[in-house]
Design a protein around this motif. Structure first.
Motif, PDB file in Angstrom:
ATOM      1  N   LYS A   1       0.833  -1.202   0.000  1.00 42.97           N
ATOM      2  CA  LYS A   1       0.000   0.000   0.000  1.00 42.97           C
ATOM      3  C   LYS A   1       0.874   1.261   0.000  1.00 42.97           C
ATOM      4  CE  LYS A   1      -4.043  -1.966   2.332  1.00 42.97           C
ATOM      5  NZ  LYS A   1      -4.913  -1.899   3.546  1.00 42.97           N
ATOM      6  N   ALA A   2       1.995   1.197   0.696  1.00 42.31           N
ATOM      7  CA  ALA A   2       2.890   2.353   0.757  1.00 42.31           C
ATOM      8  C   ALA A   2       3.483   2.661  -0.611  1.00 42.31           C
ATOM      9  CB  ALA A   2       4.005   2.080   1.759  1.00 42.31           C
ATOM     10  N   ARG A   3       3.822   1.601  -1.375  1.00 40.55           N
ATOM     11  CA  ARG A   3       4.393   1.825  -2.703  1.00 40.55           C
ATOM     12  C   ARG A   3       3.333   2.369  -3.655  1.00 40.55           C
ATOM     13  NH1 ARG A   3       8.621   3.783  -2.634  1.00 40.55           N
ATOM     14  NH2 ARG A   3      10.413   3.069  -3.828  1.00 40.55           N
ATOM     15  N   ILE A   4       2.117   1.881  -3.525  1.00 43.50           N
ATOM     16  CA  ILE A   4       1.015   2.394  -4.352  1.00 43.50           C
ATOM     17  C   ILE A   4       0.789   3.873  -4.048  1.00 43.50           C
ATOM     18  CG2 ILE A   4      -1.477   2.277  -4.756  1.00 43.50           C
ATOM     19  CD1 ILE A   4      -1.280  -0.759  -4.343  1.00 43.50           C
ATOM     20  N   LYS A   5       0.808   4.220  -2.761  1.00 45.33           N
ATOM     21  CA  LYS A   5       0.613   5.615  -2.355  1.00 45.33           C
ATOM     22  C   LYS A   5       1.720   6.491  -2.927  1.00 45.33           C
ATOM     23  CE  LYS A   5       0.006   8.540   1.740  1.00 45.33           C
ATOM     24  NZ  LYS A   5      -0.019   8.568   3.238  1.00 45.33           N
ATOM     25  N   TYR A   6       2.958   5.987  -2.909  1.00 41.90           N
ATOM     26  CA  TYR A   6       4.084   6.749  -3.443  1.00 41.90           C
ATOM     27  C   TYR A   6       3.905   7.004  -4.941  1.00 41.90           C
ATOM     28  CZ  TYR A   6       8.726   7.696  -5.326  1.00 41.90           C
ATOM     29  OH  TYR A   6       9.783   8.243  -6.007  1.00 41.90           O
ATOM     30  N   ILE A   7       3.545   5.978  -5.674  1.00 40.16           N
ATOM     31  CA  ILE A   7       3.353   6.132  -7.120  1.00 40.16           C
ATOM     32  C   ILE A   7       2.233   7.113  -7.407  1.00 40.16           C
ATOM     33  CG2 ILE A   7       2.663   4.935  -9.243  1.00 40.16           C
ATOM     34  CD1 ILE A   7       4.052   2.415  -8.074  1.00 40.16           C
TER      35      ILE A   7
ATOM     36  N   PRO B   1      14.433   2.282 -15.131  1.00 38.07           N
ATOM     37  CA  PRO B   1      13.348   2.675 -14.226  1.00 38.07           C
ATOM     38  C   PRO B   1      13.690   2.398 -12.769  1.00 38.07           C
ATOM     39  CG  PRO B   1      12.818   0.606 -15.316  1.00 38.07           C
ATOM     40  CD  PRO B   1      14.092   1.097 -15.934  1.00 38.07           C
ATOM     41  N   VAL B   2      13.097   3.181 -11.890  1.00 38.59           N
ATOM     42  CA  VAL B   2      13.241   2.967 -10.461  1.00 38.59           C
ATOM     43  C   VAL B   2      12.287   1.869 -10.016  1.00 38.59           C
ATOM     44  CG1 VAL B   2      13.057   4.070  -8.193  1.00 38.59           C
ATOM     45  CG2 VAL B   2      13.871   5.387 -10.157  1.00 38.59           C
ATOM     46  N   ILE B   3      11.083   1.897 -10.571  1.00 43.35           N
ATOM     47  CA  ILE B   3      10.027   0.941 -10.219  1.00 43.35           C
ATOM     48  C   ILE B   3       9.361   0.450 -11.493  1.00 43.35           C
ATOM     49  CG2 ILE B   3       7.768   0.659  -9.089  1.00 43.35           C
ATOM     50  CD1 ILE B   3       8.599   2.893  -7.145  1.00 43.35           C
ATOM     51  N   VAL B   4       9.047  -0.841 -11.538  1.00 46.74           N
ATOM     52  CA  VAL B   4       8.197  -1.399 -12.585  1.00 46.74           C
ATOM     53  C   VAL B   4       7.100  -2.213 -11.901  1.00 46.74           C
ATOM     54  CG1 VAL B   4       8.017  -3.125 -14.421  1.00 46.74           C
ATOM     55  CG2 VAL B   4       9.896  -1.471 -14.440  1.00 46.74           C
ATOM     56  N   ALA B   5       5.859  -1.897 -12.239  1.00 52.69           N
ATOM     57  CA  ALA B   5       4.713  -2.682 -11.770  1.00 52.69           C
ATOM     58  C   ALA B   5       4.013  -3.221 -13.013  1.00 52.69           C
ATOM     59  CB  ALA B   5       3.766  -1.815 -10.951  1.00 52.69           C
ATOM     60  N   ALA B   6       4.004  -4.536 -13.175  1.00 51.77           N
ATOM     61  CA  ALA B   6       3.521  -5.099 -14.432  1.00 51.77           C
ATOM     62  C   ALA B   6       2.805  -6.422 -14.207  1.00 51.77           C
ATOM     63  CB  ALA B   6       4.690  -5.304 -15.396  1.00 51.77           C
TER      64      ALA B   6
ATOM     65  N   ALA C   1       5.604   2.234 -14.998  1.00 49.54           N
ATOM     66  CA  ALA C   1       6.973   2.352 -14.502  1.00 49.54           C
ATOM     67  C   ALA C   1       7.240   3.764 -14.000  1.00 49.54           C
ATOM     68  CB  ALA C   1       7.972   1.987 -15.595  1.00 49.54           C
ATOM     69  N   VAL C   2       8.102   3.851 -13.002  1.00 47.34           N
ATOM     70  CA  VAL C   2       8.570   5.137 -12.480  1.00 47.34           C
ATOM     71  C   VAL C   2      10.015   5.316 -12.931  1.00 47.34           C
ATOM     72  CG1 VAL C   2       9.064   6.502 -10.422  1.00 47.34           C
ATOM     73  CG2 VAL C   2       7.034   5.020 -10.490  1.00 47.34           C
ATOM     74  N   PHE C   3      10.288   6.429 -13.619  1.00 48.78           N
ATOM     75  CA  PHE C   3      11.621   6.711 -14.153  1.00 48.78           C
ATOM     76  C   PHE C   3      12.212   7.958 -13.509  1.00 48.78           C
ATOM     77  CE2 PHE C   3       9.781   4.197 -17.579  1.00 48.78           C
ATOM     78  CZ  PHE C   3      10.858   3.443 -18.034  1.00 48.78           C
ATOM     79  N   PRO C   4      13.537   8.059 -13.460  1.00 54.17           N
ATOM     80  CA  PRO C   4      14.158   9.319 -13.031  1.00 54.17           C
ATOM     81  C   PRO C   4      14.032  10.359 -14.137  1.00 54.17           C
ATOM     82  CG  PRO C   4      15.844   7.737 -13.694  1.00 54.17           C
ATOM     83  CD  PRO C   4      14.526   7.004 -13.738  1.00 54.17           C
ATOM     84  N   MET C   5      13.833  11.611 -13.765  1.00 59.60           N
ATOM     85  CA  MET C   5      13.799  12.679 -14.757  1.00 59.60           C
ATOM     86  C   MET C   5      15.164  12.790 -15.436  1.00 59.60           C
ATOM     87  SD  MET C   5      11.705  15.711 -12.839  1.00 59.60           S
ATOM     88  CE  MET C   5      10.005  15.498 -12.308  1.00 59.60           C
ATOM     89  N   PHE C   6      15.148  13.162 -16.696  1.00 62.07           N
ATOM     90  CA  PHE C   6      16.397  13.296 -17.434  1.00 62.07           C
ATOM     91  C   PHE C   6      16.341  14.545 -18.300  1.00 62.07           C
ATOM     92  CE2 PHE C   6      13.483  10.379 -19.586  1.00 62.07           C
ATOM     93  CZ  PHE C   6      13.321  10.987 -20.811  1.00 62.07           C
ATOM     94  N   GLY C   7      17.487  14.944 -18.855  1.00 64.12           N
ATOM     95  CA  GLY C   7      17.535  16.152 -19.675  1.00 64.12           C
ATOM     96  C   GLY C   7      17.621  17.397 -18.820  1.00 64.12           C
TER      97      GLY C   7
END
Length: 260
Positions: A8-14, A46-51, A91-97
């Motif tokens: 639940k904590a990871r879902i809340k973070y996303i 990616p930092v996180i992948v939920a699939a 997926a959660v990715f780090p910002m780039f550019g």
């Protein structure tokens, strides 16, 4: 590859990354769907992948040990997703550019024979995402945005790019200061109601194309700095038609004319 059950904590973070404040604090953004996530996987980790199980089975070799990997059901993915009909992966990715561009146009535009886009107050995430996709199609690698333009990391923007966000650099700053530093012979194009019919103009394949806000167009301050005022003619001219074109559609038409 270690696969976990999502908490639940990871879902809340996303879900918190739907808000611009949290995205920029964490320097993270969310991408969804096989196409968008697949394109981004070619460029960053990616930092996180939920699939779902099927996606993980097909893409396991593309994931690295440092990524948190969660196997989720269709119901869990629905809870996490920002879409009405989520696909197989989020997926959660780090910002780039770059986040911002220098006010020195010489440093911001390194190739003076290239074509660039500037967006002056474009508010709709779908329009921004589509313009990024258009830029990618026509080989434009840099988009400069006013600070009141929609956030490029908004999930709706990312989705509308269909993966083109991986290849087009989008940054923010003062368009007025940027334009002021450009050489006198560097064209600054803008689509304006009082512009000249662009089908009858000799256009250069280099320059800065300014596109304005959906409701108000290009602001007066920036319009005063436009050196080539363009108008997309309606057909037949003089006949009553739609009041205006969608900004993304107008961008595509104008870029095509410039690229010719």
């Amino acid at each position: 590859m270690r696969i976990m059950s999502i908490s639940k904590a990871r879902i809340k973070y996303i879900k918190s990354l739907e808000q611009k404040k949290h995205r920029h604090e964490q320097q993270r953004f969310v991408a969804e769907g096989d196409k968008v996530v697949g394109e981004l996987l070619r460029h960053c980790t990616p930092v996180i992948v939920a699939a779902r199980t099927e996606w993980l089975s097909e893409n396991a070799a593309r994931l690295k040990p440092e990524t948190e990997i969660y196997e989720v059901t269709a119901e869990e993915l629905q809870r996490i997703s920002f879409q009405k009909h989520p696909q197989n992966v989020l997926a959660v990715f780090p910002m780039f550019g770059k986040d911002s561009f220098p006010s020195d146009g010489q440093n911001a535009m390194t190739d003076r024979n290239d074509l660039y886009i500037a967006l002056d107050g474009v508010q709709d995430p779908g329009n921004l995402g589509t313009i990024i996709r258009i830029a990618d199609w026509f080989g434009i690698r840099n988009i400069f945005c006013s600070n009141d333009t929609a956030d490029v990391w908004n999930p709706k923007v990312v989705q509308a790019t269909m993966g083109s966000i991986a290849r087009v650099n989008v940054c923010y700053g003062s368009l007025a200061r940027l334009i002021e530093t450009l050489p006198d012979d560097f064209p600054v194009y803008g689509t304006l109601l009082d512009g000249d019919d662009m089908t009858k103009m000799k256009l250069d394949n280099r320059g800065l194309l300014v596109m304005g806000n959906e409701g108000n167009g290009i602001s007066d301050d920036i319009a005063a700095r436009v050196t080539h005022r363009l108008r997309i003619p309606n057909y037949p001219e003089g006949q009553e038609t739609a009041e205006s074109l969608n900004v993304a559609i107008a961008t595509a038409i104008t870029v095509f004319a410039l690229r010719r």
